[in-house]
Scaffold this active site. Structure first.
Site, mmCIF file in Angstrom:
data_model
loop_
_atom_site.group_PDB
_atom_site.id
_atom_site.type_symbol
_atom_site.label_atom_id
_atom_site.label_comp_id
_atom_site.label_asym_id
_atom_site.label_seq_id
_atom_site.Cartn_x
_atom_site.Cartn_y
_atom_site.Cartn_z
ATOM 1 N N LEU A 88 -8.785 13.747 -5.183
ATOM 2 C CA LEU A 88 -8.118 13.418 -6.182
ATOM 3 C C LEU A 88 -7.511 12.024 -6.454
ATOM 4 C CD1 LEU A 88 -5.987 16.491 -6.924
ATOM 5 C CD2 LEU A 88 -7.892 15.530 -8.142
ATOM 6 N N ALA A 89 -6.756 11.748 -4.332
ATOM 7 C CA ALA A 89 -6.436 10.169 -4.412
ATOM 8 C C ALA A 89 -6.835 10.174 -2.112
ATOM 9 C CB ALA A 89 -4.845 9.984 -4.366
ATOM 10 N N PHE A 93 -3.107 7.530 5.715
ATOM 11 C CA PHE A 93 -3.629 8.300 6.351
ATOM 12 C C PHE A 93 -3.595 9.773 6.434
ATOM 13 C CE2 PHE A 93 0.050 5.485 7.394
ATOM 14 C CZ PHE A 93 -0.442 4.993 9.175
ATOM 15 N N THR A 95 -6.073 12.127 2.528
ATOM 16 C CA THR A 95 -6.663 12.635 0.984
ATOM 17 C C THR A 95 -5.788 13.164 0.735
ATOM 18 O OG1 THR A 95 -8.719 13.887 1.793
ATOM 19 C CG2 THR A 95 -8.679 11.401 1.975
ATOM 20 N N VAL A 96 -5.659 13.649 -0.467
ATOM 21 C CA VAL A 96 -4.972 14.903 -1.493
ATOM 22 C C VAL A 96 -6.342 14.692 -2.232
ATOM 23 C CG1 VAL A 96 -3.647 15.303 -3.377
ATOM 24 C CG2 VAL A 96 -2.666 13.572 -1.575
ATOM 25 N N LYS A 109 -2.496 18.359 0.758
ATOM 26 C CA LYS A 109 -1.433 16.721 0.621
ATOM 27 C C LYS A 109 -3.188 16.913 2.602
ATOM 28 C CE LYS A 109 1.092 13.318 2.448
ATOM 29 N NZ LYS A 109 2.190 12.981 2.249
ATOM 30 N N ASP A 227 11.739 6.214 -1.362
ATOM 31 C CA ASP A 227 10.246 4.959 -1.336
ATOM 32 C C ASP A 227 10.200 5.750 -3.117
ATOM 33 O OD1 ASP A 227 8.066 3.753 -1.781
ATOM 34 O OD2 ASP A 227 7.131 4.983 -0.552
#
EC number: 2.7.11.1
Length: 385
Positions: A88-89, A93, A95-96, A109, A227
């Site tokens: 997905l992304a 550090f 990937t999802v 994740k 964040d």
């Protein structure tokens, strides 16, 4: 463990470092058990009724082999129930991925500790600490505007990546966080898609309220996200905003001097954070103000400025994004209060919620689309206070 006068638990008394070390010990124990797995199985299967190695293995209640069983922590998943699918992304550090856990659609994740030589030992230790902290914070949260945490695993066998040619075993040092899958994607992506046509005022306020309620809940749990940005907010199929990514979140200290360090993302960071001064949950309120502007305008703050220019201008010149003249005064007032240079003058998030709830959205007031902006000075290349 004592509480401050305002009821906030001191972070230095909770000692997140000790928590990280405790989780590290659990990881070490799990890896040791994994290495001894074959030996344990041989020892248990060799024990038989009557003492013969060829006899049936001893069972308990007819249920299986006698042997040691690793007791999972309350947040640990069963890796055998997890199927990891498409990406997905991608991040610096990890990937999802989209996945399935115990029959449920999930987002996974993945973090690779990097023992293969790509990162230094110090970097690996830092990554593990971040992961442990994220899990420690996230697994206790329960709110409709916070992404639901399902579980995690810190280095385990049994993870499989589904490919066109079949399942592919993942390295044992891969660690993962499993959360609910939200098909709407990141709020930032949604805003980019609507950059030209903009959002209706009703949708703007609804998105802002979702985020405000989620942050209000986090602060009620003594959690500072640190964040807050549209990239870290996800949308479900009904366009409800849910806060995600607690990698830098931490328990708030009652003494702001205990919370220092430049943590966050450029453009959303409060002046006190950029300046390296002590800060508290009010840094999230500042970031919310920037997000509110971004939701209304469907644009990025300070797109033409460098890191050093933004840092200097925000701290020394009170730089803030331009509020369009077409923005309703009630919403503009919320933005200005939230991004006030003085943290003490910013409202609490539980005050922001009723402020947004009181805004009338029945008469319009949304950002004017790009092709209709002749009468609205919506943007300038150079942004001022």
């Amino acid at each position: 463990m004592k509480e401050g006068k305002d009821g906030f638990v001191r972070a230095d008394q909770i000692d997140l470092k000790s928590l990280d070390e405790q989780l590290e010990r659990h990881l070490s124990r799990a890896l040791t058990l994994e290495k001894n797995k074959k030996k344990d199985e041989e020892d248990t299967t060799a024990v038989a009724i009557g003492g013969s190695a060829s006899s049936s293995p001893v069972t308990l209640n007819g249920g299986g082999f006698v042997g040691k069983r690793k007791q999972r922590l309350e947040w640990e998943i069963d890796p055998s129930k997890l199927i990891i699918k498409t990406v997905l992304a991608r991040g610096t550090f990890g990937t999802v991925h989209r996945g399935i856990y115990d029959g449920q659609d999930v987002a996974v994740k993945l973090l690779d500790w990097g023992e293969e030589g790509h990162r230094s030992e110090a970097e690996i230790v830092s990554l593990r600490a971040d992961f442990a902290q994220e899990v420690a914070v996230w697994h206790k949260l329960d709110h409709p505007n916070v992404t639901k945490f399902i579980g995690a695993t810190m280095g385990a066998s049994g993870l499989q990546l589904q490919t066109e040619s079949g399942p592919l075993a993942m390295p044992n040092n891969i660690c993962c966080v499993v959360v609910e899958y939200l098909p709407g994607g990141a709020l930032k992506s949604y805003l980019i898609k609507n950059r030209r046509r903009k959002l209706t005022f009703k949708i703007v306020v609804q998105l802002a309220l979702d985020l405000a309620r989620g942050l209000s809940y986090l602060h009620s749990q003594k959690i500072v996200h640190r964040d807050v940005k549209t990239e870290n907010m996800l949308l479900d199929k009904t366009r409800t905003v849910k806060i995600a990514d607690f990698g830098v979140a931490r328990v708030e200290a009652s003494n702001p001097n205990d919370m220092t360090g430049e943590t966050g993302t450029l453009g959303y960071m409060a002046p006190e954070v950029l300046n390296g001064n002590p800060y508290n949950r009010k840094c999230d309120v500042y970031s919310f103000g920037i997000c509110l502007w971004e939701i209304y305008c469907c644009d990025m703050p300070y797109p033409d400025l460098t890191f050093s220019e933004v840092t200097s201008a925000v701290v020394r010149q009170n730089l803030r994004p331009d509020i369009p003249r077409c923005c309703p005064s009630a919403l503009a007032a919320v933005m200005k209060r939230c991004w006030d240079a003085n943290p003490d003058k910013r409202p609490e998030m539980d005050e922001v919620v009723p402020m947004l709830e009181s805004i009338d959205t029945t008469k319009g007031g949304g950002m004017i689309p790009n092709d209709q902006q002749q009468g609205c000075l919506c943007f300038r290349r150079k942004r001022g206070p």
